[in-house]
Design an enzyme around this catalytic site. Structure first.
Site, PDB file in Angstrom:
ATOM      1  N   ASP A  10      36.513 -25.749  -1.567  1.00  0.00           N
ATOM      2  CA  ASP A  10      35.274 -25.012  -1.279  1.00  0.00           C
ATOM      3  C   ASP A  10      34.344 -25.018  -2.491  1.00  0.00           C
ATOM      4  O   ASP A  10      33.135 -25.185  -2.354  1.00  0.00           O
ATOM      5  CB  ASP A  10      35.589 -23.562  -0.880  1.00  0.00           C
ATOM      6  CG  ASP A  10      35.882 -23.450   0.604  1.00  0.00           C
ATOM      7  OD1 ASP A  10      36.073 -24.506   1.233  1.00  0.00           O
ATOM      8  OD2 ASP A  10      35.936 -22.332   1.133  1.00  0.00           O
ATOM      9  N   THR A  29      31.792 -20.629   5.818  1.00  0.00           N
ATOM     10  CA  THR A  29      32.351 -20.865   7.152  1.00  0.00           C
ATOM     11  C   THR A  29      32.583 -19.559   7.901  1.00  0.00           C
ATOM     12  O   THR A  29      32.501 -19.523   9.122  1.00  0.00           O
ATOM     13  CB  THR A  29      33.678 -21.628   7.051  1.00  0.00           C
ATOM     14  OG1 THR A  29      34.479 -21.020   6.065  1.00  0.00           O
ATOM     15  CG2 THR A  29      33.436 -23.062   6.678  1.00  0.00           C
ATOM     16  N   THR A  30      32.876 -18.499   7.160  1.00  0.00           N
ATOM     17  CA  THR A  30      33.035 -17.194   7.817  1.00  0.00           C
ATOM     18  C   THR A  30      31.654 -16.652   8.198  1.00  0.00           C
ATOM     19  O   THR A  30      31.443 -16.176   9.311  1.00  0.00           O
ATOM     20  CB  THR A  30      33.740 -16.192   6.874  1.00  0.00           C
ATOM     21  OG1 THR A  30      34.809 -16.859   6.224  1.00  0.00           O
ATOM     22  CG2 THR A  30      34.303 -15.026   7.646  1.00  0.00           C
ATOM     23  N   ASP A  78      39.732 -18.312   4.333  1.00  0.00           N
ATOM     24  CA  ASP A  78      38.691 -19.320   4.542  1.00  0.00           C
ATOM     25  C   ASP A  78      38.452 -19.419   6.043  1.00  0.00           C
ATOM     26  O   ASP A  78      39.346 -19.769   6.797  1.00  0.00           O
ATOM     27  CB  ASP A  78      39.179 -20.651   3.967  1.00  0.00           C
ATOM     28  CG  ASP A  78      38.226 -21.793   4.259  1.00  0.00           C
ATOM     29  OD1 ASP A  78      37.018 -21.532   4.200  1.00  0.00           O
ATOM     30  OD2 ASP A  78      38.670 -22.900   4.559  1.00  0.00           O
TER      31      ASP A  78
END
Length: 529
Positions: free
Chosen positions: A397, A95-96, A62
């Site tokens: 998530d 988020t990546t 994550d």
């Protein structure tokens, strides 16, 4: 004469270099962070093992978690960490992606700077391109109603597929969807308060044993002292914040007892005092007692537990202060701060309160709560600490993805399709612009190709061939064509059920562009004392 002129020229010249050097070093630092987490993008992304200074090990892919734990010194690299945090708060997923896009945009800016284009021009063009990109994404999204459970499940599964616990996505996705749908009112809510979903982590079992409890799960176990009961049906639940134990003197005062008959009297009084409290509790019709943790003295002593057990009252002690609000919301009770307020109307109700063994320890499950309670609990299980932590993060998530869909009810294809589509449309758009802007927008368009490129690279495909093929497909008008990582080909992503919320993509592009613009504007770093 000429030599002095030459020197002053050199002095002026040297100052021109500095902002350029600062920018280059900023861009390099930010790209280093982006490259570090680029490999963890997508379903075939690798996981990172993070070792903290205290020796704790975390395994995750994550983006937000990796960056949060990473030791970053350079101020610009820190901006990327903040960026992924912002995406985590705004959308919860992607988020990546957001950091990888920002890294790629910075590379594009670097190329434009080398060509001598002014940073402000680049910054304004990025703003222009972002607005256009968001329009393109919105145009290619399909609306969704919250009653369409299938689509919600697809988006939750897509989010879970890129996690360490992807093999359990078929169990975790329905849990995430049901949890959010239980908490919101689809007709009027436009946001989800994730605090209404309590996640209790319990070691033991496997991730498959994770379950959704419509009611309340307490991490504490029921008191077994003096044969306390462990199951109550048709429960009347009291949540107390006062102590059932004899009053103590203040810190510095002492009671000195000189005579054993006085000692006896004190013990008798204490016993009587506690019995009175227990009788009042019983009189209010309460048969399950939750006791808030007390700092100053024992919240409940053994004699009190003995009396309560005789009165067939189930006792759960050490309820944390931050859980009080959730407990009240779920059971419809009020926290009772003194004995005088212990009245029947302040008690909560539930169909069944029971203690259930889970793995090595036990939890108290309260089910059959009033239907007005818009809260829900999830018990997450895992065979070891690393898996458990990761399952908790992945579930969070997935919950965030469903939350995005509640906020902005539109879906978009995944698998690199939206990025390539944005890239194609911006290329076409840049043809119509004049001057430097056209050039910068084209740079932005090329930068967007990093996502499909990285997806292909992580899946072990030939990135250049795959991205070229993707471009051709999109040029032919197949808007939803994306990379099918499992088969290693290019297919229609909607047919493959790879979908993500529109909010994840738009907020990723907006936030990345915003960060890149502020990095572009910096021309010097000054250390304050």
């Amino acid at each position: 004469m000429s030599s002095s002129a030459g020197q002053s020229k050199a002095g002026a010249f040297r100052d021109k270099e500095k902002p350029h050097d600062v920018r280059v070093s900023n861009i390099t630092a930010a790209k280093a962070v982006a490259d570090a987490i680029r490999t963890s993008l997508g379903p075939r992304g690798m996981d990172k093992m993070i070792q903290s200074s205290s020796g704790d090990v975390t395994i995750t892919n994550d983006g937000a978690t990796i960056l949060k734990q990473m030791q970053v010194l350079h101020p610009v690299a820190r901006m990327l960490v903040e960026l992924s945090k912002a995406q985590d708060i705004e959308a919860g997923d992607g988020t990546t992606t957001v950091v990888v896009i920002a890294g790629s945009l910075l590379s594009a800016c670097h190329k434009l700077l080398e060509k001598g284009i002014h940073p402000t021009t680049i910054s304004d063009s990025i703003q222009l391109a972002t607005e256009r990109a968001v329009e393109v994404l919105t145009a290619m999204s399909s609306p969704l109603s919250l009653s369409d459970r299938e689509s919600l499940l697809k988006s939750a599964t897509t989010s879970l597929n890129s996690k360490v616990v992807s093999q359990y996505s078929s169990q975790l996705a329905p849990i995430a969807v049901d949890a959010v749908m239980r908490v919101v009112d689809p007709a009027k809510d436009t946001n989800v308060n994730l605090k209404d979903i309590k996640i209790v982590k319990k070691l033991g079992g496997t991730v498959e044993d994770t379950e959704l409890v419509e009611g309340l799960v307490l991490d504490q176990k029921a008191s077994h002292l003096a044969g306390g009961i462990t199951q109550v049906e048709k429960a009347k639940i009291g949540l107390i914040q006062f102590c059932i134990s004899p009053p103590k003197t203040d810190m510095e005062n002492q009671v000195i007892v000189s005579d054993y008959s006085q000692m006896d009297r004190i013990l008798r009084e204490e016993r009587q005092y506690i019995l009175d409290i227990c009788k009042k509790i019983k009189k209010a019709g309460c048969n399950v007692l939750l006791i808030q943790k007390s700092i100053l003295r024992d919240a409940v002593n053994e004699m009190a537990l003995h009396f309560l057990a005789k009165m067939k009252i189930l006792v759960v002690r050490d309820i944390e202060r931050e859980d009080i609000e959730f407990v009240c919301k779920t059971l419809g009770c009020r926290p009772i701060a003194s004995l005088d307020h212990f009245l029947p109307e302040h008690l909560g109700t539930a169909g069944l309160v029971e203690e259930v063994p889970t793995g090595t320890s036990k939890i108290v499950k309260i089910t059959g709560v009033p239907s007005t309670a818009r809260t829900v609990s999830v018990v997450v299980r895992g065979s070891n600490k690393l898996v458990l932590e990761e399952a908790d993060r992945s579930l969070h998530d997935a919950l965030c993805v469903i939350r995005c869909l509640v906020k902005n009810r539109a879906l978009i294809a995944g698998g690199g399709a939206p990025e390539i589509e944005v890239s194609q449309q911006l290329m076409a758009y840049s043809q119509g612009l004049t001057g430097m802007e056209s050039y910068c927008v084209r740079g932005f368009a090329e930068a967007m190709e990093i996502i499909p490129y990285t997806l292909a690279e992580n899946a072990g495909l030939n990135p250049i061939a795959v991205v070229t093929e993707l471009r051709n497909r999109h040029a032919k008008g197949e808007k939803n064509a994306g990379i099918n990582v499992r088969k290693g080909t290019i297919t229609d992503m909607l047919e493959e059920n790879v979908v993500q919320p529109l909010l994840v993509s738009t907020s990723a592009i907006k936030l990345a562009a915003e960060t890149v613009r502020s990095i572009m504007k910096v021309d010097d770093i000054i250390n304050a004392r």
